[in-house]
Write a protein that holds these residues in place. Structure first.
Motif, short mmCIF file in Angstrom:
data_model
loop_
_atom_site.label_atom_id
_atom_site.label_comp_id
_atom_site.label_asym_id
_atom_site.label_seq_id
_atom_site.Cartn_x
_atom_site.Cartn_y
_atom_site.Cartn_z
N PRO A 64 -41.27 -33.00 10.04
CA PRO A 64 -41.98 -33.70 11.11
C PRO A 64 -42.28 -32.72 12.25
O PRO A 64 -41.51 -31.79 12.50
CB PRO A 64 -40.98 -34.77 11.57
CG PRO A 64 -39.99 -34.90 10.46
CD PRO A 64 -39.98 -33.58 9.74
N GLU A 65 -43.39 -32.93 12.92
CA GLU A 65 -43.85 -31.99 13.93
C GLU A 65 -42.79 -31.67 14.98
O GLU A 65 -42.67 -30.53 15.42
CB GLU A 65 -45.11 -32.53 14.61
CG GLU A 65 -45.77 -31.51 15.51
CD GLU A 65 -47.11 -32.01 16.03
OE1 GLU A 65 -47.46 -31.63 17.15
OE2 GLU A 65 -47.78 -32.78 15.31
N ALA A 66 -42.01 -32.67 15.35
CA ALA A 66 -41.00 -32.47 16.39
C ALA A 66 -39.87 -31.53 15.91
O ALA A 66 -39.17 -30.95 16.73
CB ALA A 66 -40.41 -33.80 16.81
N GLN A 67 -39.71 -31.40 14.60
CA GLN A 67 -38.62 -30.58 14.06
C GLN A 67 -39.08 -29.19 13.59
O GLN A 67 -38.27 -28.40 13.14
CB GLN A 67 -37.95 -31.30 12.90
CG GLN A 67 -37.25 -32.57 13.31
CD GLN A 67 -36.62 -33.28 12.12
OE1 GLN A 67 -36.72 -32.84 10.99
NE2 GLN A 67 -35.96 -34.39 12.40
N VAL A 68 -40.36 -28.92 13.68
CA VAL A 68 -40.87 -27.63 13.22
C VAL A 68 -40.36 -26.54 14.17
O VAL A 68 -40.58 -26.63 15.38
CB VAL A 68 -42.42 -27.63 13.17
CG1 VAL A 68 -42.94 -26.22 12.86
CG2 VAL A 68 -42.90 -28.64 12.15
N PRO A 69 -39.67 -25.55 13.63
CA PRO A 69 -39.16 -24.48 14.50
C PRO A 69 -40.30 -23.59 15.00
O PRO A 69 -41.40 -23.60 14.45
CB PRO A 69 -38.21 -23.70 13.58
CG PRO A 69 -38.61 -24.04 12.20
CD PRO A 69 -39.27 -25.37 12.24
N SER A 70 -39.99 -22.81 16.00
CA SER A 70 -40.98 -21.89 16.55
C SER A 70 -41.37 -20.86 15.48
O SER A 70 -40.66 -20.69 14.48
CB SER A 70 -40.41 -21.17 17.77
OG SER A 70 -39.36 -20.30 17.34
N LEU A 71 -42.47 -20.18 15.71
CA LEU A 71 -42.90 -19.14 14.75
C LEU A 71 -41.83 -18.05 14.63
O LEU A 71 -41.59 -17.53 13.53
CB LEU A 71 -44.23 -18.54 15.18
CG LEU A 71 -45.44 -19.47 15.06
CD1 LEU A 71 -46.69 -18.79 15.59
CD2 LEU A 71 -45.63 -19.93 13.62
N SER B 272 -38.56 -18.45 15.01
CA SER B 272 -37.47 -18.99 14.19
C SER B 272 -37.86 -19.07 12.72
O SER B 272 -37.05 -18.82 11.84
CB SER B 272 -37.08 -20.38 14.70
OG SER B 272 -36.52 -20.29 15.99
N GLN B 273 -39.13 -19.42 12.45
CA GLN B 273 -39.60 -19.45 11.07
C GLN B 273 -39.50 -18.07 10.43
O GLN B 273 -39.08 -17.93 9.28
CB GLN B 273 -41.04 -19.95 11.01
CG GLN B 273 -41.19 -21.42 11.33
CD GLN B 273 -42.64 -21.87 11.24
OE1 GLN B 273 -43.43 -21.31 10.51
NE2 GLN B 273 -42.97 -22.91 12.00
N ALA B 274 -39.88 -17.05 11.19
CA ALA B 274 -39.82 -15.68 10.67
C ALA B 274 -38.38 -15.29 10.37
O ALA B 274 -38.09 -14.63 9.36
CB ALA B 274 -40.45 -14.71 11.65
N VAL C 180 -35.93 -17.37 9.60
CA VAL C 180 -35.50 -18.13 8.41
C VAL C 180 -36.03 -17.45 7.14
O VAL C 180 -35.29 -17.26 6.18
CB VAL C 180 -36.00 -19.60 8.50
CG1 VAL C 180 -35.84 -20.31 7.16
CG2 VAL C 180 -35.25 -20.34 9.59
N VAL C 181 -37.30 -17.09 7.15
CA VAL C 181 -37.89 -16.44 5.97
C VAL C 181 -37.17 -15.13 5.68
O VAL C 181 -36.80 -14.85 4.53
CB VAL C 181 -39.41 -16.21 6.17
CG1 VAL C 181 -39.97 -15.30 5.09
CG2 VAL C 181 -40.14 -17.55 6.18
N GLU C 182 -36.94 -14.32 6.69
CA GLU C 182 -36.27 -13.03 6.47
C GLU C 182 -34.85 -13.22 5.97
O GLU C 182 -34.38 -12.49 5.08
CB GLU C 182 -36.27 -12.20 7.76
CG GLU C 182 -35.73 -10.80 7.57
CD GLU C 182 -36.46 -10.02 6.48
OE1 GLU C 182 -35.79 -9.27 5.74
OE2 GLU C 182 -37.69 -10.14 6.35
N THR C 183 -34.15 -14.22 6.50
CA THR C 183 -32.78 -14.50 6.03
C THR C 183 -32.80 -14.93 4.56
O THR C 183 -31.97 -14.47 3.76
CB THR C 183 -32.13 -15.60 6.89
OG1 THR C 183 -32.12 -15.16 8.25
CG2 THR C 183 -30.72 -15.89 6.44
N LEU C 184 -33.75 -15.78 4.20
CA LEU C 184 -33.85 -16.19 2.79
C LEU C 184 -34.17 -15.01 1.89
O LEU C 184 -33.65 -14.91 0.76
CB LEU C 184 -34.89 -17.29 2.64
CG LEU C 184 -34.46 -18.66 3.15
CD1 LEU C 184 -35.62 -19.64 3.08
CD2 LEU C 184 -33.27 -19.19 2.36
N LEU C 185 -35.00 -14.09 2.36
CA LEU C 185 -35.32 -12.90 1.56
C LEU C 185 -34.07 -12.03 1.37
O LEU C 185 -33.86 -11.47 0.30
CB LEU C 185 -36.45 -12.11 2.21
CG LEU C 185 -37.82 -12.79 2.18
CD1 LEU C 185 -38.82 -12.02 3.02
CD2 LEU C 185 -38.30 -12.95 0.75
#
Length: 171
Positions: A97-104, A106-108, A110-115
């Protein structure tokens, strides 16, 4: 740089001059992307040098293009796997949901941590990785994993311990 490294440096330099353009063209044909092909061609030579340091310096072989394509193929597989992880993560984030979308930013992160986790898991022996994922993602108990994998509980515990030690040493 030690004196022993100079022959390696010289050999890689000549290899780069003779084969870099060919390698980049070969990669561009597989990837369809000139910028990524340039990055991976560069990374191929970096990996070649890093892999050679600390070892006895011998010749790069009679078929240097075979060595370069072997290294480059591994980098292409890593690139595609990173793309898949990144796409899956961004797709999951987009479904929020839009209210829960992290900042760009934070998204970066998360992606780097998953990688990083993906690289770590990829470095584990296949059975250890499978046992670890059964425990962490599926939430199975040691006994359930033991039953499913048909191995003693103590062996399951050892695999999980090995994976946890690898995780702890990576961070």
């Amino acid at each position: 740089m030690s004196a022993a490294e100079l022959p390696l440096q010289r050999e890689v330099r000549l290899l780069y001059l003779d084969h870099h353009h060919w390698l980049q063209t070969w990669l561009r044909g597989r990837l369809g992307d000139a910028a990524t092909a340039a990055d991976l061609a560069h990374d191929t030579f970096v990996r070649l040098m890093a892999g050679r340091q600390g070892r006895e310096h011998g010749s790069l072989g009679a078929q240097p293009r075979a060595l370069l394509t072997h290294i480059a193929k591994g980098l292409v597989v890593d690139h595609w796997r990173r793309q898949q992880v990144r796409a899956a993560c961004l797709e999951a984030l987009a479904a929020l949901p839009e209210a829960q979308v992290p900042s760009l930013e934070s998204q970066a992160i998360v992606v780097e941590t998953l990688l990083q986790i993906d690289r770590l898991l990829d470095g584990l022996p296949p059975l250890t990785r499978q046992v670890f994922l059964l425990a962490q993602l599926d939430g199975l108990t040691l006994q359930q994993i033991s039953d499913r994998q048909q191995m003693p509980v103590i062996t399951v515990r050892r695999h999980i311990q090995r994976a946890l030690v690898a995780c702890m040493s990576a961070w």
